[in-house]
Design an enzyme around this catalytic site. Structure first.
Site, PDB file in Angstrom:
ATOM      1  N   GLY A 139      -4.416   4.154   3.920  1.00  0.00           N
ATOM      2  CA  GLY A 139      -3.366   3.700   3.015  1.00  0.00           C
ATOM      3  C   GLY A 139      -3.986   2.806   1.957  1.00  0.00           C
ATOM      4  O   GLY A 139      -4.699   1.848   2.289  1.00  0.00           O
ATOM      5  N   ALA A 177      -8.440   2.676   8.545  1.00  0.00           N
ATOM      6  CA  ALA A 177      -8.557   2.064   9.868  1.00  0.00           C
ATOM      7  C   ALA A 177      -9.021   3.114  10.865  1.00  0.00           C
ATOM      8  O   ALA A 177      -8.405   4.180  10.992  1.00  0.00           O
ATOM      9  CB  ALA A 177      -7.221   1.471  10.303  1.00  0.00           C
ATOM     10  N   CYS A 192       2.555   6.995  10.709  1.00  0.00           N
ATOM     11  CA  CYS A 192       2.481   7.545   9.355  1.00  0.00           C
ATOM     12  C   CYS A 192       3.696   8.407   9.018  1.00  0.00           C
ATOM     13  O   CYS A 192       3.639   9.270   8.130  1.00  0.00           O
ATOM     14  CB  CYS A 192       1.185   8.329   9.149  1.00  0.00           C
ATOM     15  SG  CYS A 192      -0.290   7.329   9.470  1.00  0.00           S
ATOM     16  N   GLY A 195      -7.041   0.203   2.561  1.00  0.00           N
ATOM     17  CA  GLY A 195      -8.158   1.086   2.890  1.00  0.00           C
ATOM     18  C   GLY A 195      -7.926   1.991   4.070  1.00  0.00           C
ATOM     19  O   GLY A 195      -6.936   2.719   4.120  1.00  0.00           O
ATOM     20  N   ALA A 243      -6.395   6.182  10.125  1.00  0.00           N
ATOM     21  CA  ALA A 243      -5.282   6.162   9.171  1.00  0.00           C
ATOM     22  C   ALA A 243      -5.758   5.623   7.836  1.00  0.00           C
ATOM     23  O   ALA A 243      -6.701   4.815   7.773  1.00  0.00           O
ATOM     24  CB  ALA A 243      -4.140   5.304   9.706  1.00  0.00           C
ATOM     25  N   ARG A 293       0.847  -1.198   0.000  1.00  0.00           N
ATOM     26  CA  ARG A 293       0.000   0.000   0.000  1.00  0.00           C
ATOM     27  C   ARG A 293       0.882   1.247   0.000  1.00  0.00           C
ATOM     28  O   ARG A 293       2.089   1.188   0.198  1.00  0.00           O
ATOM     29  CB  ARG A 293      -0.908   0.012   1.238  1.00  0.00           C
ATOM     30  CG  ARG A 293      -0.136   0.065   2.552  1.00  0.00           C
ATOM     31  CD  ARG A 293      -1.015   0.460   3.720  1.00  0.00           C
ATOM     32  NE  ARG A 293      -0.298   0.336   4.984  1.00  0.00           N
ATOM     33  CZ  ARG A 293       0.584   1.210   5.445  1.00  0.00           C
ATOM     34  NH1 ARG A 293       0.893   2.287   4.740  1.00  0.00           N
ATOM     35  NH2 ARG A 293       1.180   1.014   6.614  1.00  0.00           N
ATOM     36  N   GLY A 294       0.247   2.396  -0.170  1.00  0.00           N
ATOM     37  CA  GLY A 294       0.964   3.643  -0.034  1.00  0.00           C
ATOM     38  C   GLY A 294       1.157   4.000   1.430  1.00  0.00           C
ATOM     39  O   GLY A 294       0.590   3.371   2.324  1.00  0.00           O
TER      40      GLY A 294
END
Length: 220
Positions: free
Chosen positions: A155, A168, A184, A166, A153, A66-67
């Protein structure tokens, strides 16, 4: 959109399942939304730097595709994985992220909490002094996180216009593992949950509210 409530599931296995679903889907595959929580795990995004993992202790660190940087998942957190075809929805990634964040903001509103965006820092934040105050964040803010706590968060991964990973939302969890990372990628960033903000709710209720908002904003 098909909603699946998975309960508590292993992070790595879930990531593999999301990837397999996305790689195997075709233009007519219905979009899905997976709602779950994970055993304690730190996840490191593609841009993640190892130095942001300060003291993982016994919590495993998993590299993801993920990003974003590093975050923590654990019991008491609602993790939502929308598996969405953006072409069918007719939107691009920037709009998709906006809708994810909007769904969280609207979920928080049902609990009397005001969520805020911070430019350049995906996720949702709250004013720690006045979590329910409606005043917008105004600039200039030399420290964009001053007085704020991060409650959600974000991502994502997009491949062939289809999303996975997705968002959280921290509901009622042990927040101490967040002190073992720079959440992050931001040193000193405070992480909070709904319980810290004075909200009494259970995982199932929070998951249902977030799931309903996401399904509304991510359905044609």
């Amino acid at each position: 959109m098909q909603i699946q409530v998975l309960g508590r599931v292993d992070y790595a296995a879930t990531q593999d399942a999301m990837r397999a679903f996305t790689e195997g889907r075709h233009p007519d595959t219905p979009d899905q939304l997976w709602l779950c929580e994970h055993p304690p795990v730190f996840t490191l995004g593609l841009a993640g730097k190892a130095e942001h993992v300060l003291a993982p202790g016994a919590v495993p660190v998993v590299q993801t595709n993920r990003g974003g940087q590093v975050t923590y998942h654990g019991p008491g957190q609602v993790v939502a994985y929308p598996l969405v075809d953006l072409r069918r929805l007719g939107i691009y990634v920037k709009e998709y992220v906006f809708r994810l964040e909007l769904a969280v903001i609207q979920t928080l509103e049902t609990y009397g909490i005001t969520g805020h965006r911070v430019p350049g820092a995906p996720g949702i934040y709250v004013n720690l002094a006045q979590p329910g105050a409606h005043e917008r964040l105004v600039g200039p803010r030399p420290d964009p996180f001053a007085g704020l706590g991060k409650v959600a968060a974000l991502g994502i991964k997009v491949t062939r216009h289809c999303t996975y990973h997705g968002v959280a939302l921290n509901v009622a969890m042990d927040l101490s593992p967040f002190s073992g990372i720079n959440p992050c990628g931001y040193a000193g960033l405070t992480s909070v949950d709904l319980a810290t903000l004075g909200v009494s709710t259970d995982w199932g209720t929070a998951a249902a509210r977030l799931g309903e908002r996401l399904a509304t904003h991510l359905s044609p």
